[in-house]
Design a protein around this motif. Structure first.
Motif, PDB file in Angstrom:
ATOM      1  N   GLU A 123       0.821  -1.207   0.000  1.00 53.70           N
ATOM      2  CA  GLU A 123       0.000   0.000   0.000  1.00 53.70           C
ATOM      3  C   GLU A 123       0.855   1.258   0.000  1.00 53.70           C
ATOM      4  O   GLU A 123       0.546   2.232  -0.680  1.00 53.70           O
ATOM      5  CB  GLU A 123      -0.914  -0.037   1.230  1.00 53.70           C
ATOM      6  N   ARG A 124       1.959   1.232   0.763  1.00 55.65           N
ATOM      7  CA  ARG A 124       2.827   2.412   0.812  1.00 55.65           C
ATOM      8  C   ARG A 124       3.435   2.705  -0.554  1.00 55.65           C
ATOM      9  O   ARG A 124       3.466   3.858  -0.995  1.00 55.65           O
ATOM     10  CB  ARG A 124       3.965   2.184   1.816  1.00 55.65           C
ATOM     11  N   ASN A 127       0.736   4.138  -2.758  1.00 55.86           N
ATOM     12  CA  ASN A 127       0.385   5.513  -2.421  1.00 55.86           C
ATOM     13  C   ASN A 127       1.408   6.500  -2.940  1.00 55.86           C
ATOM     14  O   ASN A 127       1.070   7.611  -3.329  1.00 55.86           O
ATOM     15  CB  ASN A 127       0.283   5.676  -0.900  1.00 55.86           C
TER      16      ASN A 127
ATOM     17  N   ARG B  23      -5.091  -0.172   7.938  1.00 57.27           N
ATOM     18  CA  ARG B  23      -3.918  -0.525   8.735  1.00 57.27           C
ATOM     19  C   ARG B  23      -4.226  -1.720   9.634  1.00 57.27           C
ATOM     20  O   ARG B  23      -3.409  -2.621   9.791  1.00 57.27           O
ATOM     21  CB  ARG B  23      -3.485   0.672   9.571  1.00 57.27           C
TER      22      ARG B  23
END
Lengths: 155, 103
Positions: A123-124, A127, B23
């Motif tokens: 995800e990082r 993004n 998260r």
């Protein structure tokens, strides 16, 4: 004994080693034709794919990251091929050959990394909108634009 | 996108909820994978006899083999589950937030 003689003696001893091995082993195996044919086929296929891919490569960006145009499926196939060739062929088969099914533990260790990386990193990276891991680290760490950026933020 | 749009996204009510949910999902899945794996490795290290138990009487296969296979299949399924959640739930929430902001 001079050094030349030592070298000659060593060469003679080394040269005789295959003869010793031949004498110790029972009849020599014939050429493994199916294995040779498969090997040549795989090499030819790899070269053909490389030729096809090289014709599509025009710019430096094409060369480093396929112009950012690798689809998810292609990338998945590449990762699968990477894991299959290095780890399975060399690691798992030799471990199971040497240690029996204890070598199976290696399969588990092999697969456990990818989901954890996916959960914590994917995800990082997405993004950030960068394509390769090198892009991400240079985005974070490139020393040249960083002072400029800090100065602008202070203004 | 300009910093004004970023500010609007940060002020959007859905955004912190989505980030927290994402998260929580990623961290709990990672904990499941790491917990099972290191649990297995610790059993291998400290009680290998337990894993050397045959599947049934007289069988050659030990219970470690089906356990290991089950773990590999589970990790594979968890990967699929995470990708499904990321693409279906979180991407649609992201699209909603962007639509609200751009209005």
């Amino acid at each position: 004994m001079t050094s030349a003689r030592i070298i000659a003696a060593a060469t003679a001893a080394l040269g005789a080693t295959p003869l010793l091995a031949l004498a110790a082993d029972a009849p020599r195996q014939g050429a493994n034709i199916p294995a040779i044919v498969m090997f040549v086929l795989f090499v030819a296929l790899t070269l053909a794919i490389t030729y096809w891919a090289a014709k599509r490569t025009k710019t430096a960006s094409d060369y480093y990251a396929a112009g950012g145009g690798i689809t998810g499926t292609q990338n998945g196939l590449a990762i699968a091929g990477d894991i299959l060739s290095a780890a399975t062929l060399l690691g798992i088969s030799s471990l199971i050959y040497g240690k029996g099914y204890d070598g199976f533990l290696y399969c588990l260790c092999l697969i456990v990394g990818s989901p954890v990386i996916l959960f914590l990193m994917a995800e990082r990276l997405r993004n950030l909108g960068r394509y390769t891991f090198a892009d991400v680290t240079s985005f974070r760490l490139d020393p040249r634009p960083t002072p400029d950026r800090c100065a602008r933020r202070r203004r | 996108m300009s910093s004004a749009v970023y500010e609007q996204i940060r002020r959007n009510r859905k955004y912190p909820l989505m980030v927290a949910r994402r998260r929580r999902l990623a961290h709990s899945l990672a904990m499941v994978v790491l917990g099972l794996f290191f649990g297995f490795i610790l059993v291998v290290a400290f009680d290998p006899k337990l894993l050397a138990t045959p599947v049934s009487d007289g069988a050659v296969t030990t219970i470690a083999i089906p356990l290991g296979v089950a773990m590999i299949v589970l990790f594979w399924l968890l990967t699929g589950f995470y990708v499904m959640r990321a693409q279906r739930d979180f991407d649609s929430i992201k699209k909603e937030i962007l639509k609200e902001v751009s209005q």
